[in-house]
Design a protein around this motif. Structure first.
Motif, short mmCIF file in Angstrom:
data_model
loop_
_atom_site.label_atom_id
_atom_site.label_comp_id
_atom_site.label_asym_id
_atom_site.label_seq_id
_atom_site.Cartn_x
_atom_site.Cartn_y
_atom_site.Cartn_z
N GLU A 13 0.78 -1.32 -0.08
CA GLU A 13 -0.11 0.08 -0.05
C GLU A 13 0.93 1.21 -0.03
O GLU A 13 0.37 2.37 -0.62
N THR A 14 2.12 1.09 0.57
CA THR A 14 2.90 2.33 0.57
C THR A 14 4.40 2.02 0.61
O THR A 14 4.69 0.76 1.07
N TRP A 15 5.21 2.62 -0.40
CA TRP A 15 6.71 2.57 -0.33
C TRP A 15 7.50 3.57 0.54
O TRP A 15 7.10 4.68 0.48
N PRO A 21 6.24 3.81 -6.60
CA PRO A 21 5.90 2.33 -6.33
C PRO A 21 6.89 1.41 -7.19
O PRO A 21 7.39 1.30 -8.33
N GLU A 81 1.98 3.33 9.68
CA GLU A 81 2.78 4.05 8.86
C GLU A 81 3.71 5.18 9.60
O GLU A 81 4.55 5.15 9.35
N ARG A 85 7.52 4.84 9.69
CA ARG A 85 8.41 6.01 9.09
C ARG A 85 9.54 6.30 10.24
O ARG A 85 10.96 6.68 9.72
#
Length: 173
Positions: A13-15, A21, A81, A85
């Motif tokens: 869903e997220t990089w 992506p 997320e 991070r």
């Protein structure tokens, strides 16, 4: 010998640490080292992630892609997320990291690869085929030998399925 099969596509869903992506198809021609982890997994933090970081620093990026996959199957609220991070920043992880898309009961990529847990190490050959899947810690020297063996395979051969196979112990030509 068992027939080699294409590695399943990633469902991310997220990089992090990537401007765009990433897809498995985008790494054709390179060996892919995929390491799965969770922030709250002691084995991942103490062994798995440092091993990925060493591989990222050691192997030429045009030959070996090192990818992390944060695949959360427990403690969902703590491993969001934003927390990831901060974790990536604090641990100075430079390689691309994907966040596995949640699924039921397991995250999607974790289920596609039929993983037992984290950390797990996956090797995908230059033609995009799943060659190795190991749960838990693997020795650096052993992993380097497996990657080296995959790097020496000729590119462009139609199919190694009748002459090569990988077991949990490693790949054989």
């Amino acid at each position: 010998m068992p027939k080699l099969r294409p590695a399943p596509a990633w469902s991310v869903e997220t990089w992090l640490n990537s401007p765009h992506p990433l897809t498995l198809e985008g790494f054709r021609g390179r060996v892919v080292l995929l390491g799965t982890f969770q922030m709250l997994c002691p084995g991942c933090v103490q062994v798995g992630l440092p091993q990925l970081a060493r591989a990222y620093d050691l192997f030429p990026r045009d030959q070996v892609a090192v990818i992390g996959l944060h695949t959360v199957f427990e403690h969902h609220s703590a491993m969001n997320e934003g927390a990831l991070r901060a974790f990536v920043h604090e641990y100075r992880l430079k390689f691309p990291i994907g966040i596995d898309r949640p699924g039921s009961p397991l995250p999607e990529t974790m289920a596609r690869y039929d993983l037992q847990g984290t950390p797990s190490v996956i090797l995908i050959d230059q033609q995009g085929r799943l060659r190795l899947k190991r749960f838990g810690h693997v020795d650096d020297l052993w992993l380097g030998a497996q990657i080296g063996a995959l790097l020496t395979e000729p590119l462009g051969q139609a199919d190694f399925s009748e002459t090569a196979a990988c077991t949990p112990e490693g790949c054989t030509p």
